[in-house]
Motif scaffolding. Structure first.
Motif, short mmCIF file in Angstrom:
data_model
loop_
_atom_site.label_atom_id
_atom_site.label_comp_id
_atom_site.label_asym_id
_atom_site.label_seq_id
_atom_site.Cartn_x
_atom_site.Cartn_y
_atom_site.Cartn_z
N PRO A 346 9.95 -1.36 -1.47
CA PRO A 346 9.83 -3.00 -1.80
C PRO A 346 9.23 -3.94 -0.60
CG PRO A 346 11.62 -2.00 -2.89
CD PRO A 346 11.34 -1.11 -1.75
N GLY A 347 9.82 -3.55 0.42
CA GLY A 347 9.47 -4.48 1.72
C GLY A 347 8.25 -4.37 2.28
N TRP A 348 7.65 -3.16 1.92
CA TRP A 348 6.11 -3.12 2.51
C TRP A 348 5.23 -3.69 1.92
CZ3 TRP A 348 4.19 2.39 4.51
CH2 TRP A 348 4.96 2.98 5.34
N ARG A 349 5.16 -4.23 0.68
CA ARG A 349 4.23 -5.11 0.14
C ARG A 349 2.76 -4.78 0.45
NH1 ARG A 349 6.54 -6.19 -3.71
NH2 ARG A 349 4.77 -7.59 -4.20
N ILE A 350 2.48 -3.60 -0.12
CA ILE A 350 1.02 -2.99 -0.18
C ILE A 350 0.65 -2.85 -1.65
CG2 ILE A 350 -0.40 -1.28 0.54
CD1 ILE A 350 1.16 -0.89 3.05
#
Length: 490
Positions: A346-350
């Motif tokens: 979720p933290g990658w936000r791609i």
């Protein structure tokens, strides 16, 4: 010195209001209901509500009850003045849904205003859990399911080219290697996208935002599915767009309602410009679009000149053979959207979008104004994971875990007397509880559970007996025992 029961009860409600777990516009339980739920006397509740009113947190509305004040949300968000309400309700001639009557425009606007903080409250609860218990309202998979070794290895490999990928702004469309890989993946699902038609984004949410900001202007009409994603409703309202709810069924959107919207405003500025749809594993129902409905939907879009934003956020949790509108349409009127937060990190936000040729430059301009460029290092690492089949194998493992969790959750839900409105599929279940789920959500907070009440998924925030559950976080008996206790107290 210990606090009195009155002070404890007032403090409990005050904390939830300040944490946005009880957003502006929420109706509190009646004095009698609250007394029963909390195991206190009615006089204790009256005194607690008096304290909350004195603090400016709630207000009493004659013959209606006690409500969280709208002004609280603005003050807590640091706004000095009331924000304008951008939403405009659909007029009576705009073909309301099957069981809907004509609604007063001011009340619809007020409902829309309440929806925004409610969606934000759900997000706050997801990002900052109210307890250490698995949360039924969560919109993602458990973090333990997403732990992998290959992500770190891919980042290390990409870091060997650190200067190359980070010393310059780079290609605003996104990392070229990733766009090539994504184009090949889309072609494998029959979506005829070339690499130059792909634009990477900060998650699928930003992709949808870019589409709305590019294709629409304040006051334009956009058709949305009902039930649908509460965060999307709040975001569209903030852009000043006029939402037209379209009931979503097992086969797809209600095409008769869409046709009436289009015909009622044909040739006028109010004609719908865009339809936003989750065609595969719809959120919150889990429905998938049928081929017949997809074909008729595209015919309607061509006849009435509107575009379709196809949100395929849950593609990694769905069978590969499922039909995509963008494949059937050939990227003529569809803009395809997807991302990796649900399955990877979720933290990658791609995320990314694939669009018709004529909209590529306008969409890119909108992205440039919002974010200039893309996280090239993470995009290059993601390309490596996809190219080497690591993401595909990981997705298959997660699908197997989710299938097992869904089976357990469905069995427990039915034992607890819950009824599934839609055949359970994907990550979410759409459950009819038989009681008002906004009230149920308030009671479950006492047990440390955040519930996604059905009203959140209605564009006009209509009361609902439905709730959305996450199968991965509702597969243990503890939650369902708490659910049964709470349901008895509503």
């Amino acid at each position: 010195m210990g606090r009195t029961r009155t002070e404890q009860l007032a403090a409990r409600f005050a904390s939830r209001i300040r944490d946005h777990l009880l957003p502006a516009g929420t109706r509190l339980p009646s004095v009698r209901q609250c007394a029963q739920q909390q195991g206190v006397s009615p006089s204790t509740v009256v005194s607690a509500y008096d304290q909350l009113q004195a603090q400016g947190l709630i207000e009493a509305r004659p013959h209606r009850g006690f409500f969280v004040r709208e002004v609280v949300a603005r003050r807590l968000q640091g706004e000095a003045h009331p924000a304008p309400v951008p939403f405009r309700a659909a007029p009576a001639d705009a073909a309301p849904g099957p069981a809907e009557g004509v609604r007063d425009e001011r009340s619809a606007a007020a409902a829309a205003m309440r929806n925004a903080p409610s969606a934000a409250s759900l997000m706050r609860g997801m990002f900052n859990p109210i307890s250490d218990k698995p949360q039924p309202a969560m919109g993602m998979l458990p973090s333990a399911w997403l732990q992998t070794d290959f992500l770190a290895a891919a980042v290390r490999k990409a870091a060997t080219q650190l200067h190359e990928v980070t010393a310059f702004y780079g290609d605003a469309r996104g990392d070229a290697q990733l766009r090539e890989v994504l184009a090949m993946r889309l072609q494998a699902t029959q979506v005829p996208a070339q690499a130059h038609q792909v634009i990477t984004t900060a998650g699928a949410t930003q992709a949808l935002d870019i589409i709305a900001r590019t294709l629409l202007r304040p006051g334009d009409s956009v058709m949305v599915e009902s039930p649908g994603w509460s965060v999307e409703f709040a975001r569209l309202q903030a852009l000043g767009l006029r939402m037209l709810p379209v009931p979503r069924g097992p086969e797809g959107p209600d095409l008769a309602v869409m046709a009436r919207y289009c015909e009622a405003h044909a040739g006028t500025p109010q004609a719908p410009r865009l339809f936003i749809s989750v065609s595969v594993l719809h959120n919150p129902t889990g429905y998938c679009l049928s081929p017949a409905s997809a074909h008729r939907l595209l015919q309607l879009a061509h006849a009435h000149d509107f575009y379709i934003a196809e949100d395929d956020t849950y593609q990694h949790l769905a069978p590969e053979h499922m039909l995509r509108l963008s494949a059937l349409d050939g990227l003529q009127r569809c803009i395809y959207v997807s991302g990796f937060s649900k399955i990877l990190a979720p933290g990658w936000r791609i995320g990314y979008l694939a669009a018709p040729e004529r909209w590529l430059e306008p969409l890119l301009d909108t992205k440039l104004l919002a974010s200039l460029t893309a996280p090239a290092l993470l995009e290059r690492a993601l390309a490596h994971c996809i190219e080497h089949g690591q993401l595909r194998r990981h997705a298959l493992r997660v699908q197997a875990q989710l299938d097992a969790a869904r089976s357990r959750s469905v069995r427990l839900a039915r034992q607890a007397g819950a009824r599934f409105v839609a055949e359970p599929a994907g990550l979410f279940g759409w459950v009819d509880t038989g009681v008002d789920t906004e009230r149920l959500a308030q009671v479950l907070l006492d047990d440390g559970y955040l519930l996604a009440a059905g009203a959140l998924f209605d564009p006009e925030r209509a009361p609902s007996t439905c709730m959305r559950i996450n199968f991965a976080s509702t597969q243990t008996p503890e939650f369902w025992r708490a659910y049964e206790r709470a349901r008895e107290r509503v």
